[in-house]
Design a protein around this motif. Structure first.
Motif, PDB file in Angstrom:
ATOM      1  N   PRO A 245       3.613 -17.256  43.034  1.00 19.44           N
ATOM      2  CA  PRO A 245       3.738 -17.021  44.478  1.00 19.44           C
ATOM      3  C   PRO A 245       2.385 -16.893  45.161  1.00 19.44           C
ATOM      4  N   ALA A 246       2.255 -17.502  46.312  1.00 21.66           N
ATOM      5  CA  ALA A 246       0.950 -17.560  46.988  1.00 21.66           C
ATOM      6  C   ALA A 246       0.419 -16.173  47.316  1.00 21.66           C
ATOM      7  N   PHE A 247       1.288 -15.253  47.758  1.00 20.21           N
ATOM      8  CA  PHE A 247       0.783 -13.941  48.158  1.00 20.21           C
ATOM      9  C   PHE A 247       0.236 -13.181  46.955  1.00 20.21           C
ATOM     10  N   VAL A 248       0.802 -13.422  45.762  1.00 15.60           N
ATOM     11  CA  VAL A 248       0.268 -12.776  44.555  1.00 15.60           C
ATOM     12  C   VAL A 248      -1.121 -13.318  44.255  1.00 15.60           C
ATOM     13  N   THR A 249      -1.270 -14.630  44.325  1.00 16.62           N
ATOM     14  CA  THR A 249      -2.576 -15.248  44.064  1.00 16.62           C
ATOM     15  C   THR A 249      -3.623 -14.764  45.062  1.00 16.62           C
ATOM     16  N   ILE A 250      -3.255 -14.664  46.331  1.00 14.73           N
ATOM     17  CA  ILE A 250      -4.204 -14.226  47.359  1.00 14.73           C
ATOM     18  C   ILE A 250      -4.651 -12.798  47.109  1.00 14.73           C
ATOM     19  N   LEU A 251      -3.735 -11.915  46.775  1.00 10.91           N
ATOM     20  CA  LEU A 251      -4.104 -10.513  46.512  1.00 10.91           C
ATOM     21  C   LEU A 251      -4.991 -10.398  45.279  1.00 10.91           C
ATOM     22  N   ILE A 252      -4.725 -11.211  44.264  1.00  8.13           N
ATOM     23  CA  ILE A 252      -5.585 -11.195  43.067  1.00  8.13           C
ATOM     24  C   ILE A 252      -6.981 -11.679  43.413  1.00  8.13           C
ATOM     25  N   PHE A 253      -7.072 -12.739  44.192  1.00  5.18           N
ATOM     26  CA  PHE A 253      -8.389 -13.233  44.604  1.00  5.18           C
ATOM     27  C   PHE A 253      -9.105 -12.217  45.494  1.00  5.18           C
ATOM     28  N   ALA A 254      -8.359 -11.509  46.343  1.00  2.00           N
ATOM     29  CA  ALA A 254      -8.983 -10.475  47.179  1.00  2.00           C
ATOM     30  C   ALA A 254      -9.645  -9.418  46.326  1.00  2.00           C
ATOM     31  N   ALA A 255      -9.019  -9.060  45.210  1.00  2.00           N
ATOM     32  CA  ALA A 255      -9.633  -8.091  44.294  1.00  2.00           C
ATOM     33  C   ALA A 255     -10.811  -8.716  43.559  1.00  2.00           C
ATOM     34  N   MET A 256     -10.691  -9.965  43.164  1.00  2.00           N
ATOM     35  CA  MET A 256     -11.778 -10.620  42.435  1.00  2.00           C
ATOM     36  C   MET A 256     -13.023 -10.801  43.297  1.00  2.00           C
ATOM     37  N   PHE A 257     -12.829 -11.031  44.604  1.00  2.00           N
ATOM     38  CA  PHE A 257     -13.962 -11.235  45.501  1.00  2.00           C
ATOM     39  C   PHE A 257     -14.478  -9.926  46.115  1.00  2.00           C
ATOM     40  N   ASN A 258     -13.953  -8.803  45.695  1.00  2.00           N
ATOM     41  CA  ASN A 258     -14.429  -7.530  46.222  1.00  2.00           C
ATOM     42  C   ASN A 258     -15.919  -7.363  45.941  1.00  2.00           C
ATOM     43  N   ASP A 259     -16.652  -6.916  46.968  1.00  2.00           N
ATOM     44  CA  ASP A 259     -18.108  -6.830  46.843  1.00  2.00           C
ATOM     45  C   ASP A 259     -18.557  -5.864  45.764  1.00  2.00           C
ATOM     46  N   LYS A 260     -17.822  -4.777  45.550  1.00  2.00           N
ATOM     47  CA  LYS A 260     -18.278  -3.705  44.670  1.00  2.00           C
ATOM     48  C   LYS A 260     -17.739  -3.829  43.253  1.00  2.00           C
ATOM     49  N   PHE A 261     -16.431  -3.991  43.102  1.00  2.00           N
ATOM     50  CA  PHE A 261     -15.856  -4.006  41.757  1.00  2.00           C
ATOM     51  C   PHE A 261     -15.219  -5.335  41.379  1.00  2.00           C
ATOM     52  N   GLY A 262     -15.316  -6.346  42.214  1.00  3.17           N
ATOM     53  CA  GLY A 262     -14.697  -7.633  41.918  1.00  3.17           C
ATOM     54  C   GLY A 262     -15.371  -8.351  40.769  1.00  3.17           C
ATOM     55  N   SER A 263     -14.578  -9.089  39.997  1.00  2.38           N
ATOM     56  CA  SER A 263     -15.113  -9.769  38.812  1.00  2.38           C
ATOM     57  C   SER A 263     -16.066 -10.899  39.167  1.00  2.38           C
ATOM     58  N   ILE A 264     -15.941 -11.460  40.369  1.00  3.64           N
ATOM     59  CA  ILE A 264     -16.846 -12.552  40.757  1.00  3.64           C
ATOM     60  C   ILE A 264     -18.286 -12.059  40.782  1.00  3.64           C
ATOM     61  N   ASN A 265     -18.529 -10.953  41.445  1.00  4.94           N
ATOM     62  CA  ASN A 265     -19.884 -10.401  41.519  1.00  4.94           C
ATOM     63  C   ASN A 265     -20.274  -9.682  40.232  1.00  4.94           C
ATOM     64  N   ARG A 266     -19.348  -8.868  39.687  1.00  6.26           N
ATOM     65  CA  ARG A 266     -19.705  -7.990  38.572  1.00  6.26           C
ATOM     66  C   ARG A 266     -19.879  -8.746  37.257  1.00  6.26           C
ATOM     67  N   ASP A 267     -19.005  -9.733  37.007  1.00  5.46           N
ATOM     68  CA  ASP A 267     -19.006 -10.376  35.696  1.00  5.46           C
ATOM     69  C   ASP A 267     -19.642 -11.763  35.689  1.00  5.46           C
ATOM     70  N   ILE A 268     -19.597 -12.464  36.810  1.00  6.73           N
ATOM     71  CA  ILE A 268     -20.101 -13.837  36.818  1.00  6.73           C
ATOM     72  C   ILE A 268     -21.465 -13.938  37.477  1.00  6.73           C
ATOM     73  N   LEU A 269     -21.549 -13.545  38.748  1.00  5.74           N
ATOM     74  CA  LEU A 269     -22.816 -13.696  39.471  1.00  5.74           C
ATOM     75  C   LEU A 269     -23.885 -12.725  38.987  1.00  5.74           C
ATOM     76  N   SER A 270     -23.463 -11.618  38.369  1.00  3.04           N
ATOM     77  CA  SER A 270     -24.452 -10.653  37.867  1.00  3.04           C
ATOM     78  C   SER A 270     -25.312 -11.255  36.763  1.00  3.04           C
ATOM     79  N   MET A 271     -24.781 -12.258  36.046  1.00  5.50           N
ATOM     80  CA  MET A 271     -25.577 -12.923  35.006  1.00  5.50           C
ATOM     81  C   MET A 271     -26.764 -13.654  35.603  1.00  5.50           C
ATOM     82  N   PHE A 272     -26.647 -14.030  36.889  1.00  8.78           N
ATOM     83  CA  PHE A 272     -27.747 -14.715  37.576  1.00  8.78           C
ATOM     84  C   PHE A 272     -28.453 -13.770  38.547  1.00  8.78           C
ATOM     85  N   HIS A 273     -28.190 -12.463  38.386  1.00  6.54           N
ATOM     86  CA  HIS A 273     -28.795 -11.439  39.241  1.00  6.54           C
ATOM     87  C   HIS A 273     -28.489 -11.698  40.719  1.00  6.54           C
TER      88      HIS A 273
END
Length: 431
Positions: A245-273
């Motif tokens: 369902p689209a709303f489930v995917t959107i909410l998951i992405f909202a958490a992943m893109f969170n500036d503070k605890f999201g996995s995009i910044n914390r786990d992926i982009l942090s490797m490139f500082h």
């Protein structure tokens, strides 16, 4: 047939039958000796006047004046009563016009000496000829009150001064003409917000939809290549995002893109500082929204294009190979025309759908982040989400209705223009 009967038919006057039907529905039918039909029309008109006459009179008065006594008259209810009265009156006028036309036609038939069907024959003819209309009418009535009435109500609100500080029953509404539309393009706070939101809506629609179509087309062409193995498995994996369902995917992405605890910044982009303010900077929020919509939209386009590609005859590609056609020429002159001929209307609907894609804008970041100087709109609000904010957050109902009308006109014009230019909706014999 007697001479008296012939003379009587020749003296039958269609104009008189029409005039009688105008004076009172059914009198023309009685003049034509269609007694049962005439009695039915008379009963309908009398019943209509006795049961709905006062309501229609009150509704028309209400929509014209919007009330005269605060705390007694409720302008919103009066608008609704007025719109319902107009719809009912339109039905009544339609039946009345049919009554007049029917009386005139029957009078001409009698004048020409044609045989007039009896009751049983008339019922059978009505059923045979009017079968589609009999079954369409209930749905049409439901459509008018469920779909058309709310649209008309929104349109009427756009021409009133209905807002938080001027709302019934404490105050009465007034008709203000095109003043709300004038505010959108002249008053700075409204003008700046409107053009900013409108510009972003266009960019969002074009970029996000084009990317999802391009990605779906690229993957469909890639998977359809004869050299690719495990096609079924690959197609299943690529369609999986569509199954969630689209709303489930959107909410998951909202958490992943969170500036503070999201996995995009914390786990992926942090490797490139790196740390990107996805939810704080309007630019990066827009980038995230476009990427998410591309992810959400490409599976449908991929499935659509895959089906079309499999329907293209291989003989055409073999003929192109014999003629020395390159891979690009086969794609340009065989693949692309077939794909867009078959899918153009659905692709147009993809653009129209994203133009009004409220879910992703609201669920991801509620249209934020906030931007100074904008009236009720955040940095990523599109027109439809701005209408939501105007309605439920700052209670500018009249301005929300005005923006809704502009939004509807844009979508209708765009869709009408594109559907008229695509050959997919033309009659087969006119292609």
């Amino acid at each position: 047939m007697s001479t008296y009967s012939e003379g009587k038919k020749k003296g039958h006057n269609p104009t008189l039958a029409m005039i009688l039907s105008i004076l009172l529905a059914g009198l023309g039918q009685l003049y034509n000796r269609r007694f049962i039909k005439g009695i039915i029309f008379i009963i309908l008109e009398v019943s209509f006047i006795l049961t709905l006459g006062n309501f229609i009179n009150y509704g028309l008065w209400g929509i014209r004046t919007l009330g005269t006594i605060p705390m007694v008259d409720h302008s919103i209810f009066l608008i609704i009563y007025g719109l319902v009265s107009i719809i009912i009156l339109a039905f009544a006028i339609t039946i009345y016009i049919y009554n007049v036309i029917d009386a005139r036609k029957q009078a001409f038939k009698i004048q020409r000496g044609e045989k007039i069907p009896n009751i049983r024959e008339a019922i059978r003819n009505t059923w045979d000829k009017g079968f589609p209309y009999i079954f369409v009418t209930p749905g049409l009535i439901m459509l008018l009150f469920i779909v058309v009435l709310p649209i008309l109500f929104t349109v009427t609100l756009a021409f009133t001064n209905y807002n938080l500080y001027n709302s019934p029953p404490r105050k009465l509404l007034n008709w203000v003409g095109f003043d709300n539309f004038h505010k959108l393009v002249t008053i700075d706070v409204w003008k700046d917000t409107f053009f900013h939101v409108f510009a972003w809506t266009i960019v969002w629609t074009v970029v996000a939809t084009t990317l999802q179509i391009a990605l779906g087309l690229f993957l469909a062409l890639l998977v359809n290549d004869p050299r690719i193995k495990f096609k079924r498995l690959i197609r299943t994996v690529l369609i999986l995002p569509w199954a969630v369902p689209a709303f489930v995917t959107i909410l998951i992405f909202a958490a992943m893109f969170n500036d503070k605890f999201g996995s995009i910044n914390r786990d992926i982009l942090s490797m490139f500082h790196l740390s990107i303010p996805w939810l704080q900077d309007p630019f990066w929020t827009k980038v995230a929204l476009i990427m998410i919509q591309t992810w959400l939209g490409f599976p449908f386009v991929f499935a659509l294009f895959t089906g079309v590609l499999q329907s293209i005859s291989k003989d055409w590609y073999e003929a192109a190979d014999v003629d020395g056609g390159s891979r690009w020429q086969k794609f340009k002159f065989i693949t692309m025309p077939h794909i867009f001929y078959a899918t153009a209307p659905l692709l147009i609907m993809q653009y129209a759908g994203n133009f009004n894609n409220f879910n992703i804008i609201y669920l991801f970041n509620q249209g934020g982040p906030a931007v100074r100087g904008q009236n009720g709109a955040g940095g990523t609000d599109i027109l439809i989400s701005w209408v939501y904010n105007l309605t439920f957050n700052i209670n500018q109902y009249n301005m929300a209705a005005a923006v809704s009308i502009i939004l509807g006109i844009i979508v209708c014009l765009f869709a009408f223009f594109q559907f008229r230019r695509t050959r997919s909706f033309k009659e087969e014999g006119n292609i």
